[in-house]
Every structure is written in C-alpha cells, then in structure tokens.
Design a protein around this motif. Structure first.
Motif, PDB file in Angstrom:
ATOM      1  N   GLN A   1       0.829  -1.203   0.000  1.00  0.00           N
ATOM      2  CA  GLN A   1       0.000   0.000   0.000  1.00  0.00           C
ATOM      3  C   GLN A   1       0.867   1.258   0.000  1.00  0.00           C
ATOM      4  OE1 GLN A   1      -3.223   0.272  -0.339  1.00  0.00           O
ATOM      5  NE2 GLN A   1      -3.312   2.501  -0.084  1.00  0.00           N
ATOM      6  N   ARG A  49       3.700   1.713  -1.323  1.00  0.00           N
ATOM      7  CA  ARG A  49       4.341   1.935  -2.620  1.00  0.00           C
ATOM      8  C   ARG A  49       3.449   2.699  -3.592  1.00  0.00           C
ATOM      9  NH1 ARG A  49       6.058  -3.596  -1.780  1.00  0.00           N
ATOM     10  NH2 ARG A  49       8.289  -3.643  -1.244  1.00  0.00           N
ATOM     11  N   ASN A  50       2.164   2.811  -3.282  1.00  0.00           N
ATOM     12  CA  ASN A  50       1.238   3.522  -4.162  1.00  0.00           C
ATOM     13  C   ASN A  50       1.273   5.032  -3.961  1.00  0.00           C
ATOM     14  OD1 ASN A  50       0.228   1.152  -5.371  1.00  0.00           O
ATOM     15  ND2 ASN A  50      -1.228   0.834  -3.693  1.00  0.00           N
ATOM     16  N   ARG A  51       1.996   5.510  -2.955  1.00  0.00           N
ATOM     17  CA  ARG A  51       2.028   6.942  -2.682  1.00  0.00           C
ATOM     18  C   ARG A  51       2.946   7.676  -3.662  1.00  0.00           C
ATOM     19  NH1 ARG A  51       0.854   4.752   2.269  1.00  0.00           N
ATOM     20  NH2 ARG A  51      -0.822   5.842   3.364  1.00  0.00           N
TER      21      ARG A  51
END
Length: 200
Positions: free
Chosen positions: A14, A16-18
């Motif tokens: 999760q 890594r989606n930023r």
C-alpha cells in the motif's frame, strides 16, 4: 486473523502507491505533529529524543528530525548491532549516513552510545511501525530491534514515552494484529493527521 508477515507485506504494498508529493506532504505533517508531541513530553524544554531515518516508502522522518533539532532537542538515531541490539549516534545537520550491515536502513556515522545510555537519556522514543492496531500491538520491520530495546527499559525508574510513526491507514482496528509475548505495545501513534491515542 492475518499473520504479522501478511499484514506487513500488505502495508508495504500500500505504501508503494504513494506519490512523491504525498510522501513529502506526510513528512511535513509528521514533523509538525511530532514537534508538538515532543513539546508535551519535555514540558517545553530541550530534551533528548530517539528517532529513526525513514527510507524508501516509509513515513519520512527527516523533516521531523530537522524540526526537533531546530527546537533545541538532542536527537539520537539507531545503529543496528550484532544480536539484534542497537547503539545510538547523536544527529546534527552535518551527520553522514552509511548503509547498515545488519538491516535495510541507512545509519549515522559517529560515536556510538549503548542502548542503556540512550534509554536513560531519552525523554521520548519515536519508533518505526508498518502497522499498529487499536490495542497498541505494533508491527515493525521484522527484526525485533525495538522490542528488545524497550524490553531493556521495562524496569527503568523513568521509562521514556514511546510513540509509533505510521501513515494514517496503517492504524488498524483493535484485534487486527496478533500479539506475542515479547511484543512491547504502544499507547500513541504519530500520523500525518495527528496523534492517535490508543485505549490501553
């Protein structure tokens, strides 16, 4: 219930989606709320705090470190040692970093203090977490370094206050994280939205 490793993997995915912009904004917010927490802990006076350097997709803590330093606080950063123990190095703006030999983190170069000394000196401890649930159960990076550090301070006459650092969505409902005998629970979490105080 999911295992710790399953939760850790899901939270890392999760994170890594930023976007870089989201990460930078989180760092600024963590610094603002973290300085406020430190002021409460220290009574507004200069004090010693242990922090860590968030890398890659972790919540960024360098803005917090810099802000605490600007407030006059002394900052100690961890160095991983053999046997999953830690020593500590005082941070200044001139501090340089090298890759750890024992963990996937960057560590400061400089004179090392033992964990016992760091624990006795610290007014507060900012600690990494990939997730924390409403009961205060924390998942770290999997090495157990901080659990051992806190276990060593358990019988201290004046144990420092501790706060885990996460993104907002890393704070999970009560009962989400399996507790083990050696785990050291937390009662506060620093997130970009503010301080979360847990029900212990």
């Amino acid at each position: 219930m999911e295992s710790k490793e399953e939760i850790r993997s899901a939270r890392r995915l999760q994170r890594r989606n930023r976007t870089p912009e989201q990460i930078a904004a989180a760092g600024e917010a963590l610094a603002r709320h973290g300085v406020s927490w430190a002021k409460d802990v220290s009574g507004g006076s200069p004090a010693t705090f242990t922090v860590y350097l968030g890398v890659a997709f972790e919540p960024p803590t360098l803005p917090l470190i810099e802000a605490l330093h600007q407030e006059g606080h002394r900052i100690l950063l961890p160095v991983c040692e053999p046997g999953r123990t830690m020593s500590w190095v005082e941070w200044t703006p001139e501090t340089t970093f090298v890759r750890s030999s024992y963990a996937p983190i960057d560590e400061p170069e400089g004179e090392r203090l033992t964990s016992a000394v760091a624990g006795a000196d610290a007014a507060g401890i900012f600690m990494p977490a990939t997730a924390v649930d409403g009961d205060g159960n924390r998942i770290g990076q999997g090495g157990g370094y901080y659990d051992r550090f806190l276990q060593g301070l358990k019988d201290s006459a004046q144990r420092p206050r501790t706060i885990a650092v996460t993104y907002d969505d890393d704070v999970l409902p009560s009962g989400a994280i399996p507790a083990e005998a050696f785990d050291q629970p937390v009662t506060e979490v620093l997130t970009p939205s503010g301080i979360v105080r847990l029900g212990r």
